[in-house]
Design a protein around this motif. Sequence first.
Motif, mmCIF file in Angstrom:
data_model
loop_
_atom_site.group_PDB
_atom_site.id
_atom_site.type_symbol
_atom_site.label_atom_id
_atom_site.label_comp_id
_atom_site.label_asym_id
_atom_site.label_seq_id
_atom_site.Cartn_x
_atom_site.Cartn_y
_atom_site.Cartn_z
ATOM 1 N N GLN A 293 -6.111 -4.206 1.105
ATOM 2 C CA GLN A 293 -6.370 -4.321 -0.324
ATOM 3 C C GLN A 293 -6.102 -3.012 -1.060
ATOM 4 N N GLN A 294 -6.380 -1.890 -0.411
ATOM 5 C CA GLN A 294 -6.059 -0.595 -1.037
ATOM 6 C C GLN A 294 -4.554 -0.450 -1.213
ATOM 7 N N ARG A 295 -3.794 -0.875 -0.213
ATOM 8 C CA ARG A 295 -2.335 -0.795 -0.333
ATOM 9 C C ARG A 295 -1.838 -1.690 -1.465
ATOM 10 N N LYS B 171 -3.549 -2.570 -4.187
ATOM 11 C CA LYS B 171 -3.925 -1.965 -5.458
ATOM 12 C C LYS B 171 -3.016 -0.772 -5.803
ATOM 13 N N GLU B 172 -2.690 0.034 -4.804
ATOM 14 C CA GLU B 172 -1.779 1.153 -5.043
ATOM 15 C C GLU B 172 -0.417 0.661 -5.512
ATOM 16 N N HIS C 30 -10.024 -3.823 3.869
ATOM 17 C CA HIS C 30 -10.063 -2.711 2.921
ATOM 18 C C HIS C 30 -8.721 -1.982 2.892
ATOM 19 N N TYR C 31 -8.129 -1.720 4.063
ATOM 20 C CA TYR C 31 -6.834 -1.032 4.127
ATOM 21 C C TYR C 31 -5.759 -1.837 3.393
ATOM 22 N N MET D 213 -17.794 -0.779 -0.177
ATOM 23 C CA MET D 213 -16.470 -1.387 -0.339
ATOM 24 C C MET D 213 -16.635 -2.805 -0.872
#
Length: 334
Positions: free
Chosen positions: A325-327, A329-330, A322-323, A1
């Motif tokens: 940042q993924q949200r 990016k989505e 990580h959670y 990650m």
Amino acid sequence: MLNLDPRLYVDPAVFLQERNSIFARSWQLLGPVSQVAERGEYVSADIAGIKIFAIRGRDGELRAFRNVCRHRGAQLLEEGTGRCATVRCPYHQWVFADDGRLINAPWFGEDKDFNMADWPLEPIHVATWRGLLFVAIDPQEDLVSQIGDLVTELGDEPIETYTALKTDRVIFDANWKIYTDNFVEGYHIPGTHPSFFAAIDFEQFKTTAHRGFVRMTAPPRDGLFYRGKWLWMWPNWTLSLFDGGMNTSRINPISTDRTEQIYHFYFADTSDAARPAQEKTIAGNLAVVREDYEVCVSTHRNYASGSYSAGPLSPRHEQGVHYFQQRVKESLGA
């Protein structure tokens, strides 16, 4: 990650994209619903540059609108809380009812095509949950769907019984995501918060990501005002528990490199005798937060200078990062 590309923190075009795809599409916490308990009471706020307000109508209904006059776009109400029977624009004195209808356009002149019914305030969505007030401009889902598993997480906590006793607002010079990255991990505690570090069993600090929120826990030692649980909810609000109370905050971007955090502190005991201990809790909480701001500001400068490229995230401590940042990016389609 890997950490997010630093460009996403410092590019003004990204901030504009976030305003439209994250902040305008999500439910935003405005604090306790008690702010608008009585008829005519309102709370006016900024959401990533979008001005809004919520108001309790004389009919008892709770409504929310863009805080923008339909005539020439002036801001109607100053940010904060207050009470009014009607909403009067300070620029040209147009007057709106508390249900949004335009009821007076003084000195406007004759125009056969002008109909006041055509120019109401632009409504936005409003909802309440467990004593908290939320608004949304163009939500992609309902409030309960957005907070997800938080409903169960706080099921046994009497949060709606607490009384909001104090509000605080702090501004710092860093991107809102840098502060959020910081909030959703405990990895920084030993280096950034030495007193806080000494007051918890850091070896048992745990961070877990869930549907709609991140949970951080650590057993507190004697004397710590926190109960050892800290929660962050997508996209930008927090809730931390005390003995006999809690705080909430909203992390609101003012610009690419400037962020405000609006805190509310809530307690079960509203007596004068409890006030000194509560003031100590509030002061301790804000002291920890200010330590975070210092490192966030210096981190933002490094991102902006171009001297940093994305590094690795800890699988033990940075699941929350990580959670989040993924949200992001989505939402940005990145």
